[in-house]
Design a protein around this motif. Structure first.
Motif, PDB file in Angstrom:
ATOM      1  N   UNK A  43       0.733  -1.128  -0.148  1.00 48.58           N
ATOM      2  CA  UNK A  43      -0.097  -0.075  -0.016  1.00 48.58           C
ATOM      3  C   UNK A  43       0.842   1.144   0.134  1.00 48.58           C
ATOM      4  N   UNK A  44       0.585   2.215  -0.715  1.00 51.70           N
ATOM      5  CA  UNK A  44       1.282   3.627  -0.723  1.00 51.70           C
ATOM      6  C   UNK A  44       1.459   4.108   0.714  1.00 51.70           C
ATOM      7  N   UNK A  45       2.840   4.469   1.283  1.00 47.71           N
ATOM      8  CA  UNK A  45       3.061   4.941   2.408  1.00 47.71           C
ATOM      9  C   UNK A  45       3.755   3.770   3.417  1.00 47.71           C
ATOM     10  N   UNK A  46       3.254   2.524   3.063  1.00 49.33           N
ATOM     11  CA  UNK A  46       3.657   1.331   3.963  1.00 49.33           C
ATOM     12  C   UNK A  46       5.246   0.955   3.442  1.00 49.33           C
ATOM     13  N   UNK A  47       5.913   0.678   4.485  1.00 46.79           N
ATOM     14  CA  UNK A  47       7.277   0.174   4.469  1.00 46.79           C
ATOM     15  C   UNK A  47       7.313  -1.301   4.023  1.00 46.79           C
ATOM     16  N   UNK A  48       8.216  -1.987   3.031  1.00 44.56           N
ATOM     17  CA  UNK A  48       8.540  -3.078   2.882  1.00 44.56           C
ATOM     18  C   UNK A  48       9.891  -3.569   2.567  1.00 44.56           C
ATOM     19  N   UNK A  49      10.366  -4.742   2.618  1.00 43.49           N
ATOM     20  CA  UNK A  49      11.433  -5.285   2.506  1.00 43.49           C
ATOM     21  C   UNK A  49      11.839  -6.038   1.111  1.00 43.49           C
TER      22      UNK A  49
END
Length: 634
Positions: A43-49
């Protein structure tokens, strides 16, 4: 009876072949590279790896190139890869497998729709290139509410949050990949001559290892002084700073104290630099080209209200400055020199402060003063400026050097003040004739002249009928006389050879300097011609100013960059350059400064630049041919 052993041998051979076949994949497996995400949709704004994994055998990994995250925002990048090693035995040998992984923390900018493609990850292993397949990031609903976690259960950014870098929450201005350059001034509105301290800094979310300035910032219209850095040479000293709600690692790059020379809006041009990280294998990764925004300083003229009558702008010292006068000794004899020092000390524009002229007492001889400036940035921009004059008394008596005055303007209080020194008393003892006799050859200090005075003790005269040996005959028959006989012609010939060699070397050196100067002139004029054809008037007149100053520097034997026009005029007059040629050169330099900011149409600007190019070419030839004072005397 022989069938059973033969069958056993066949079964053993088959078992060995099967073992070799099973071990063959482990031995023949080549290096592989993969890219994986910790979730299916972001989702836009969420951090992911995003994790890149390189699996190799016992081969050497020569280099690694990170993937391209086009359109995504980078929150953190790894400094070094994580490495794990596995060993297995079988097939008659030991097999080693090494895994390298790089973990990147990313986020989708708010308002982005996607999808995004992550590609470009590659490595070179034992002379072979290994690439990872491209990966598509799908933008959708968040996989979970609140703070996201990586597959190992740790929060995104771990362990970077524990190292003091923090995790930025807001996009910085001018940010590209989490890093940017920023130029800040301690004040943006100053008076003419008031110092402005400008600091150029690097802001980054991860510490960078390589930094190289590609374009220096120009400070036209300012007198610039470099502020010494306390950081180790060649290293960046990072501190933590929060900007727009985001935590950065900040490293000051350079700092200058700028003194405006004229009023108006003056611009500090952008600085450009290349930055990069160095990976585990010593290769530069995540290279970026950064650029600061231009910095505008509003400069206002010194106020007229409150200024003492008859004092112009050039005579006003800007800052909190004090004047003092002192001598190395106050009691001397006739003919003994006295050093009198006029000192301006404090904070402000110390270098450009005009020290008052020291009056010459009657009956004294004065020599030209020597100035020295020592800057100090410990308590602001300031220092001390001294003017040392040598005075020589020619007759006895007492003289008083009156108090000197220095008009100052304090930008903080916006008031003028007059700093006065204490009067200086000098006492001279002795006789005026003694001082004159000290400089007259053959003169006695005083009293009647006595000649042929013998000492009180004389050695007795030896009375002998003949010499103990014939010294002259012995010397004439010796080898030393033969060498002494040939020494004058040999010395004369050697002197002639040395003079010829020196003359030839001097001629070659002069020719080399002239050749290098002509090459530089052609380069400068070629650059100016290119700017003229492209219509870049500002860059054109900068090149004309530079080539004229370079020619003057080569002709005079020392640099003239940074000299004001009155200082340059004094230097040219001292070296004996014709007054008419000096006036033309100064007029052309002034015309270059005015033309850089003068409005006008394209046709008028093109015609003016063509005329300026012709004048510059004519002035260069005239300066090269004009004789200087030392050349005329030789």
């Amino acid at each position: 009876m022989l069938s059973m052993p033969v069958r056993s041998l066949r079964l053993s051979a088959l078992a060995i072949v099967a073992g070799l076949v099973l071990a063959a994949p482990a031995r023949a497996a080549g290096p592989t590279m993969t890219i994986e995400l910790d979730r299916d949709a972001v989702a836009p704004g969420d951090a992911f790896v995003c994790e890149v994994t390189l699996t190799v055998g016992n081969e050497e990994v020569e280099s690694y190139h990170a993937p391209e995250f086009k359109g995504l925002r980078i929150l953190s990048t790894p400094q070094v890869p994580n490495r794990s090693t596995q060993m297995s035995m079988g097939g008659g040998g030991t097999f080693i497998q090494n895994s390298y992984s790089w973990r990147y923390e990313l986020t989708v900018p708010p308002g982005s729709k996607g999808p995004f493609v992550i590609a470009g990850a590659r490595a070179r292993v034992a002379g072979r290139d290994v690439k990872a397949d491209a990966l598509t990031v799908r933008v959708g609903a968040s996989a979970g509410a609140g703070r996201q976690t990586a597959p190992n259960g740790m929060p995104p950014g771990f362990p970077f949050d524990l190292l003091g870098g923090g995790r930025p929450q807001a996009e910085p201005p001018q940010s590209t990949g989490g890093s940017f350059l920023r130029a800040t001034a301690d004040k943006t509105r100053v008076y003419v001559g008031e110092p402005v301290v400008v600091t150029w800094s690097l802001y980054t979310t991860q510490r960078l290892d390589k930094f190289e300035t590609t374009t220096e910032a120009r400070t036209d219209g300012f007198w610039s002084e470099d502020v010494p850095s306390t950081a180790p040479k060649g290293r960046l000293a990072y501190t933590q700073e929060t900007l727009n709600g985001r935590v950065y690692q900040v490293a000051p790059l350079t700092q200058r104290a700028l003194f405006p020379l004229r009023d108006g809006k003056l611009t500090v041009t952008p600085m450009e630099a290349d930055v990069a990280q160095v990976d585990f294998f010593g290769s530069a990764v995540r290279a970026q080209h950064l650029k600061t925004e231009p910095l505008t300083i509003e400069v206002v003229p010194l106020p007229r209200e409150g200024r003492p009558a008859g004092v112009d702008d050039a005579s006003v010292a800007v800052g909190k400055l004090a004047l003092a006068v002192h001598a190395d000794r106050t009691t001397v004899s006739v003919g003994e020199a006295v050093t009198v020092t006029v000192e301006v000390r404090g904070t402000g524009n110390v270098r450009n402060a005009k020290t008052p002229a020291l009056p010459t007492p009657q009956g004294w001889k004065a020599y030209p003063p020597k100035e020295n400036v020592a800057l100090d940035f410990a308590n602001g921009v300031g220092g001390v400026k001294t003017s040392e004059a040598l005075l020589l008394p020619e007759k006895p008596g007492t003289v008083m050097i009156p108090a000197l005055e220095l008009v100052t303007f304090d930008p903080e209080t916006k008031r003028y003040a007059t700093s006065k020194s204490d009067p200086l008393r000098l006492d001279v003892t002795g006789d005026a004739n003694v001082g004159a006799a000290a400089h007259t050859p053959g003169a006695a200090p005083g009293g009647p002249v006595v000649e042929n005075v013998l000492g009180a003790a004389l050695r007795p005269i030896r009375a002998r009928s003949r010499l103990s040996r014939d010294v002259g005959t012995t010397f004439l028959r010796s080898r030393a006389f033969v060498w002494l006989l040939f020494l004058p012609p040999f010395a004369l010939a050697l002197t002639s050879i040395v003079e010829r060699v020196r003359g030839r070397l001097a001629a070659d050196s002069n020719r080399t300097r002239r050749r290098d100067m002509r090459r530089l002139v052609r380069k400068r004029l070629g650059a100016a011609e290119a700017h003229r054809e492209a219509g870049r008037a500002g860059d054109f007149y900068i090149e004309i100013d530079r080539v004229l100053r370079d020619v003057l520097a080569a002709r005079l034997g020392h640099g003239v960059t940074g000299l004001r026009r009155d200082e340059l005029q004094q230097v040219l007059a001292t070296r004996g350059l014709p007054a008419e040629l000096t006036s033309r050169v100064l007029a052309e330099l002034e015309a270059c400064d005015q033309a850089r900011f003068a409005p006008g149409g394209a046709t008028e600007a093109a015609a003016a630049m063509a005329a300026a190019l012709e004048r510059a070419d004519e002035l260069i030839g005239a300066v090269e041919k004009a004789p200087l004072r030392e050349e005329a005397s030789s």
